[in-house]
Design a protein around this motif. Structure first.
Motif, PDB file in Angstrom:
ATOM      1  N   ASN A 111       0.831  -1.209   0.000  1.00 35.93           N
ATOM      2  CA  ASN A 111       0.000   0.000   0.000  1.00 35.93           C
ATOM      3  C   ASN A 111       0.865   1.258   0.000  1.00 35.93           C
ATOM      4  O   ASN A 111       0.571   2.228  -0.715  1.00 35.93           O
ATOM      5  N   ASP A 112       1.928   1.256   0.794  1.00 36.28           N
ATOM      6  CA  ASP A 112       2.826   2.407   0.800  1.00 36.28           C
ATOM      7  C   ASP A 112       3.516   2.584  -0.547  1.00 36.28           C
ATOM      8  O   ASP A 112       3.713   3.710  -1.013  1.00 36.28           O
ATOM      9  N   PHE A 113       3.863   1.499  -1.197  1.00 33.78           N
ATOM     10  CA  PHE A 113       4.547   1.593  -2.485  1.00 33.78           C
ATOM     11  C   PHE A 113       3.597   2.085  -3.582  1.00 33.78           C
ATOM     12  O   PHE A 113       4.027   2.743  -4.529  1.00 33.78           O
ATOM     13  N   ILE A 114       2.322   1.765  -3.465  1.00 27.89           N
ATOM     14  CA  ILE A 114       1.351   2.320  -4.409  1.00 27.89           C
ATOM     15  C   ILE A 114       1.288   3.837  -4.252  1.00 27.89           C
ATOM     16  O   ILE A 114       1.257   4.593  -5.238  1.00 27.89           O
ATOM     17  N   GLY A 115       1.270   4.299  -3.007  1.00 25.66           N
ATOM     18  CA  GLY A 115       1.309   5.740  -2.779  1.00 25.66           C
ATOM     19  C   GLY A 115       2.590   6.371  -3.288  1.00 25.66           C
ATOM     20  O   GLY A 115       2.577   7.486  -3.832  1.00 25.66           O
ATOM     21  N   LEU A 116       3.712   5.675  -3.141  1.00 27.33           N
ATOM     22  CA  LEU A 116       4.979   6.204  -3.642  1.00 27.33           C
ATOM     23  C   LEU A 116       4.947   6.346  -5.160  1.00 27.33           C
ATOM     24  O   LEU A 116       5.440   7.337  -5.717  1.00 27.33           O
ATOM     25  N   GLN A 117       4.401   5.348  -5.842  1.00 28.87           N
ATOM     26  CA  GLN A 117       4.310   5.425  -7.303  1.00 28.87           C
ATOM     27  C   GLN A 117       3.494   6.631  -7.743  1.00 28.87           C
ATOM     28  O   GLN A 117       3.857   7.325  -8.702  1.00 28.87           O
ATOM     29  N   LYS A 118       2.410   6.903  -7.064  1.00 33.62           N
ATOM     30  CA  LYS A 118       1.592   8.062  -7.430  1.00 33.62           C
ATOM     31  C   LYS A 118       2.317   9.373  -7.155  1.00 33.62           C
ATOM     32  O   LYS A 118       2.178  10.338  -7.906  1.00 33.62           O
ATOM     33  N   ASP A 119       3.100   9.394  -6.073  1.00 29.03           N
ATOM     34  CA  ASP A 119       3.811  10.625  -5.731  1.00 29.03           C
ATOM     35  C   ASP A 119       4.987  10.906  -6.648  1.00 29.03           C
ATOM     36  O   ASP A 119       5.580  11.995  -6.562  1.00 29.03           O
ATOM     37  N   THR A 120       5.355   9.972  -7.513  1.00 30.54           N
ATOM     38  CA  THR A 120       6.405  10.279  -8.491  1.00 30.54           C
ATOM     39  C   THR A 120       5.956  11.367  -9.467  1.00 30.54           C
ATOM     40  O   THR A 120       6.790  11.987 -10.122  1.00 30.54           O
ATOM     41  N   ALA A 121       4.648  11.597  -9.556  1.00 28.76           N
ATOM     42  CA  ALA A 121       4.162  12.684 -10.407  1.00 28.76           C
ATOM     43  C   ALA A 121       4.538  14.052  -9.840  1.00 28.76           C
ATOM     44  O   ALA A 121       4.472  15.056 -10.561  1.00 28.76           O
ATOM     45  N   LEU A 122       4.962  14.109  -8.576  1.00 31.41           N
ATOM     46  CA  LEU A 122       5.337  15.385  -7.967  1.00 31.41           C
ATOM     47  C   LEU A 122       6.732  15.840  -8.351  1.00 31.41           C
ATOM     48  O   LEU A 122       7.107  16.981  -8.065  1.00 31.41           O
ATOM     49  N   ILE A 123       7.506  14.973  -8.995  1.00 28.07           N
ATOM     50  CA  ILE A 123       8.886  15.359  -9.301  1.00 28.07           C
ATOM     51  C   ILE A 123       8.950  16.403 -10.404  1.00 28.07           C
ATOM     52  O   ILE A 123      10.031  16.931 -10.692  1.00 28.07           O
ATOM     53  N   ASN A 124       7.827  16.712 -11.009  1.00 30.16           N
ATOM     54  CA  ASN A 124       7.836  17.756 -12.040  1.00 30.16           C
ATOM     55  C   ASN A 124       8.175  19.120 -11.456  1.00 30.16           C
ATOM     56  O   ASN A 124       8.597  20.015 -12.193  1.00 30.16           O
ATOM     57  N   VAL A 125       8.017  19.287 -10.130  1.00 32.44           N
ATOM     58  CA  VAL A 125       8.278  20.595  -9.528  1.00 32.44           C
ATOM     59  C   VAL A 125       9.766  20.941  -9.546  1.00 32.44           C
ATOM     60  O   VAL A 125      10.139  22.111  -9.406  1.00 32.44           O
ATOM     61  N   ILE A 126      10.646  19.951  -9.713  1.00 35.76           N
ATOM     62  CA  ILE A 126      12.085  20.229  -9.754  1.00 35.76           C
ATOM     63  C   ILE A 126      12.631  20.121 -11.177  1.00 35.76           C
ATOM     64  O   ILE A 126      13.839  20.032 -11.379  1.00 35.76           O
ATOM     65  N   GLY A 127      11.730  20.119 -12.170  1.00 34.98           N
ATOM     66  CA  GLY A 127      12.161  20.198 -13.557  1.00 34.98           C
ATOM     67  C   GLY A 127      12.373  18.889 -14.263  1.00 34.98           C
ATOM     68  O   GLY A 127      12.825  18.881 -15.418  1.00 34.98           O
ATOM     69  N   SER A 128      12.066  17.769 -13.652  1.00 33.45           N
ATOM     70  CA  SER A 128      12.216  16.478 -14.326  1.00 33.45           C
ATOM     71  C   SER A 128      11.116  16.306 -15.358  1.00 33.45           C
ATOM     72  O   SER A 128       9.937  16.556 -15.087  1.00 33.45           O
ATOM     73  N   ILE A 129      11.510  15.868 -16.566  1.00 31.82           N
ATOM     74  CA  ILE A 129      10.510  15.688 -17.636  1.00 31.82           C
ATOM     75  C   ILE A 129       9.906  14.291 -17.486  1.00 31.82           C
ATOM     76  O   ILE A 129      10.222  13.353 -18.220  1.00 31.82           O
ATOM     77  N   ASP A 130       9.047  14.155 -16.497  1.00 40.79           N
ATOM     78  CA  ASP A 130       8.332  12.895 -16.331  1.00 40.79           C
ATOM     79  C   ASP A 130       7.049  12.941 -17.149  1.00 40.79           C
ATOM     80  O   ASP A 130       6.823  13.869 -17.947  1.00 40.79           O
ATOM     81  N   ALA A 131       6.198  11.945 -16.954  1.00 38.99           N
ATOM     82  CA  ALA A 131       4.979  11.866 -17.767  1.00 38.99           C
ATOM     83  C   ALA A 131       4.068  13.067 -17.524  1.00 38.99           C
ATOM     84  O   ALA A 131       3.501  13.629 -18.467  1.00 38.99           O
ATOM     85  N   PHE A 132       3.933  13.475 -16.267  1.00 39.73           N
ATOM     86  CA  PHE A 132       3.047  14.597 -15.976  1.00 39.73           C
ATOM     87  C   PHE A 132       3.580  15.901 -16.564  1.00 39.73           C
ATOM     88  O   PHE A 132       2.821  16.697 -17.121  1.00 39.73           O
ATOM     89  N   ASN A 133       4.880  16.123 -16.444  1.00 46.65           N
ATOM     90  CA  ASN A 133       5.459  17.338 -17.000  1.00 46.65           C
ATOM     91  C   ASN A 133       5.344  17.351 -18.514  1.00 46.65           C
ATOM     92  O   ASN A 133       5.035  18.384 -19.126  1.00 46.65           O
ATOM     93  N   GLN A 134       5.598  16.197 -19.145  1.00 47.61           N
ATOM     94  CA  GLN A 134       5.457  16.105 -20.595  1.00 47.61           C
ATOM     95  C   GLN A 134       4.015  16.366 -21.017  1.00 47.61           C
ATOM     96  O   GLN A 134       3.757  17.068 -22.000  1.00 47.61           O
ATOM     97  N   ALA A 135       3.070  15.816 -20.261  1.00 46.34           N
ATOM     98  CA  ALA A 135       1.661  16.032 -20.578  1.00 46.34           C
ATOM     99  C   ALA A 135       1.273  17.492 -20.395  1.00 46.34           C
ATOM    100  O   ALA A 135       0.468  18.033 -21.170  1.00 46.34           O
ATOM    101  N   ARG A 136       1.817  18.152 -19.379  1.00 45.83           N
ATOM    102  CA  ARG A 136       1.515  19.573 -19.177  1.00 45.83           C
ATOM    103  C   ARG A 136       2.024  20.411 -20.343  1.00 45.83           C
ATOM    104  O   ARG A 136       1.360  21.365 -20.768  1.00 45.83           O
ATOM    105  N   ILE A 137       3.198  20.074 -20.860  1.00 47.35           N
ATOM    106  CA  ILE A 137       3.740  20.825 -21.996  1.00 47.35           C
ATOM    107  C   ILE A 137       2.836  20.673 -23.216  1.00 47.35           C
ATOM    108  O   ILE A 137       2.495  21.656 -23.893  1.00 47.35           O
ATOM    109  N   ILE A 138       2.436  19.425 -23.494  1.00 47.18           N
ATOM    110  CA  ILE A 138       1.555  19.189 -24.648  1.00 47.18           C
ATOM    111  C   ILE A 138       0.204  19.847 -24.434  1.00 47.18           C
ATOM    112  O   ILE A 138      -0.382  20.432 -25.360  1.00 47.18           O
ATOM    113  N   ALA A 139      -0.312  19.778 -23.211  1.00 44.21           N
ATOM    114  CA  ALA A 139      -1.609  20.392 -22.922  1.00 44.21           C
ATOM    115  C   ALA A 139      -1.555  21.905 -23.070  1.00 44.21           C
ATOM    116  O   ALA A 139      -2.505  22.535 -23.580  1.00 44.21           O
TER     117      ALA A 139
END
Length: 377
Positions: free
Chosen positions: A309-337
């Motif tokens: 359960n904790d690891f599922i939460g960790l996987q979801k929180d990887t979307a927060l790494i966009n705040v430090i400039g990492s081009i993850d899926a969420f950051n890439q999607a924000r650019i396209i959006a």
């Protein structure tokens, strides 16, 4: 005492002062016909609502030049599937008639059985009808304001065009999650053992472990990522100020989730009976040998569900790494959006996270069910 033909055979019911009061097999069941009628009426209304919604969907798709033969066939199939709501409703109605007939012949057992089926079938029909109503509400929401909602979140051409770059960026999220999970497992076990060190000499270590867990469990993950991702490069420390953003994200997530996992470890270790520790120590094993060979192997089985359960939460929180400039899926999607003034690429990211977390969540449920069966046995 004689029993008249209209009295069911059974044991006598005693009165207040022990005297024999009457012969009875129990009170007759309450009439559940109203439940059957309600289930039947609600099912018919939901079916009509579904047909109207499917017609609205077809009209909307035709306006977008997407109302082909295959789409029409799917909508017709859905309209036929929703007719299955009538099955439990009609079963409830038939059993209500059977219950009345059983009462007419004074067969209370058959009447109770039929009445129970009436209620169960009615509840089933009402439950499935409620589920269909929720789905219809979601469909109507997506079609609201001339398909403005669905066009904003679910624009199919844009989702198809953005899927490949978003999926390629999603590998960053997977990489961060996997490496952070390994680090969390190791770091959390170290902190948990630090909290369990016995004796007066271990008091400072226990105190430091308690301060760490209290502090990082109260610190939001996004703040921790921001402080680590931007703070460490500003310090100019050797070997630490020039790392990749993903590495800073792994460090921050390890610190955050290490506090949670340490408590999971500690609760699992402390769930092992004290006699196990006493027996191991009496055989000459040290504190760490007792943990390694006796306690931890038994505790691991109990810790797996909360750890996942904790690891599922960790996987979801990887979307927060966009705040430090990492081009993850969420950051890439924000650019396209931002380039297309549409949020459909972000919906693609949401779908990817759902696809990797739902199987793990079901796996956790299976583990919990297995442990419960084992405990009940």
């Amino acid at each position: 005492m004689s029993v008249t033909p209209d009295q069911p055979a059974g044991k006598p019911t005693l009165g207040l002062f022990g005297g024999e009061r009457r012969w009875s097999a129990g009170a007759p069941p309450k009439d559940a016909t109203s439940w059957a009628i309600t289930a039947l009426v609600v099912s018919v209304i939901v079916i009509l609502m579904t047909w109207k919604t499917l017609r609205d969907i077809h009209a909307a798709l035709v306006s977008l030049d997407a109302g082909g033969l295959a789409v029409a066939a799917i909508l017709v199939l859905l309209g036929l599937v929703v007719l299955l709501l009538l099955r439990p409703a009609t079963t409830s109605w038939r059993q209500s008639l059977a219950a009345k007939q059983a009462l007419a012949t004074n067969d209370l057992i058959a009447a109770r059985t039929a009445t129970a089926v009436v209620r169960d079938s009615a509840y089933s029909a009402l439950g499935y009808s409620a589920m269909v109503v929720i789905l219809l509400a979601a469909a109507q929401f997506l079609m609201a304001n001339n398909l403005a909602v669905s066009g904003t979140f679910l624009k199919i051409p844009l989702i198809i065009d953005s899927f490949k770059p978003v999926l390629w960026a999603f590998r960053i999220n997977i990489y961060v999650a996997v490496v952070a999970q390994i680090c969390v497992l190791i770091w959390g076990l170290i902190v948990a053992i630090a909290r369990l060190i016995p004796g007066e000499a271990g008091r400072p270590v226990r105190l430091m472990a308690i301060i760490y867990t209290d502090m990082f469990r109260g610190l939001p993950a996004i703040i921790n990522i921001y402080l680590v991702g931007f703070g460490i490069p500003l310090t100019g420390l050797p070997y630490l100020s020039n790392l990749a953003p993903e590495t800073y994200a792994i460090i921050a997530l390890t610190l955050t989730y290490g506090a949670y996992v340490a408590e999971v470890y500690r609760s699992g270790i402390e769930s092992i009976h004290r006699s196990q520790v006493s027996a191991a120590r009496s055989l000459g094993l040290s504190f760490f040998q007792t943990l390694r060979y006796v306690v931890v192997p038994q505790a691991v089985r109990r810790m797996i569900p909360p750890l996942l359960n904790d690891f599922i939460g960790l996987q979801k929180d990887t979307a927060l790494i966009n705040v430090i400039g990492s081009i993850d899926a969420f950051n890439q999607a924000r650019i396209i959006a931002a380039n297309n003034f549409n949020l459909s690429p972000v919906s693609t990211v949401a779908l990817l996270f759902i696809l990797i977390t739902i199987p793990q969540a079901r796996f956790v449920d299976k583990l919990l069910e297995r442990d419960q069966r084992r405990m009940h046995a």
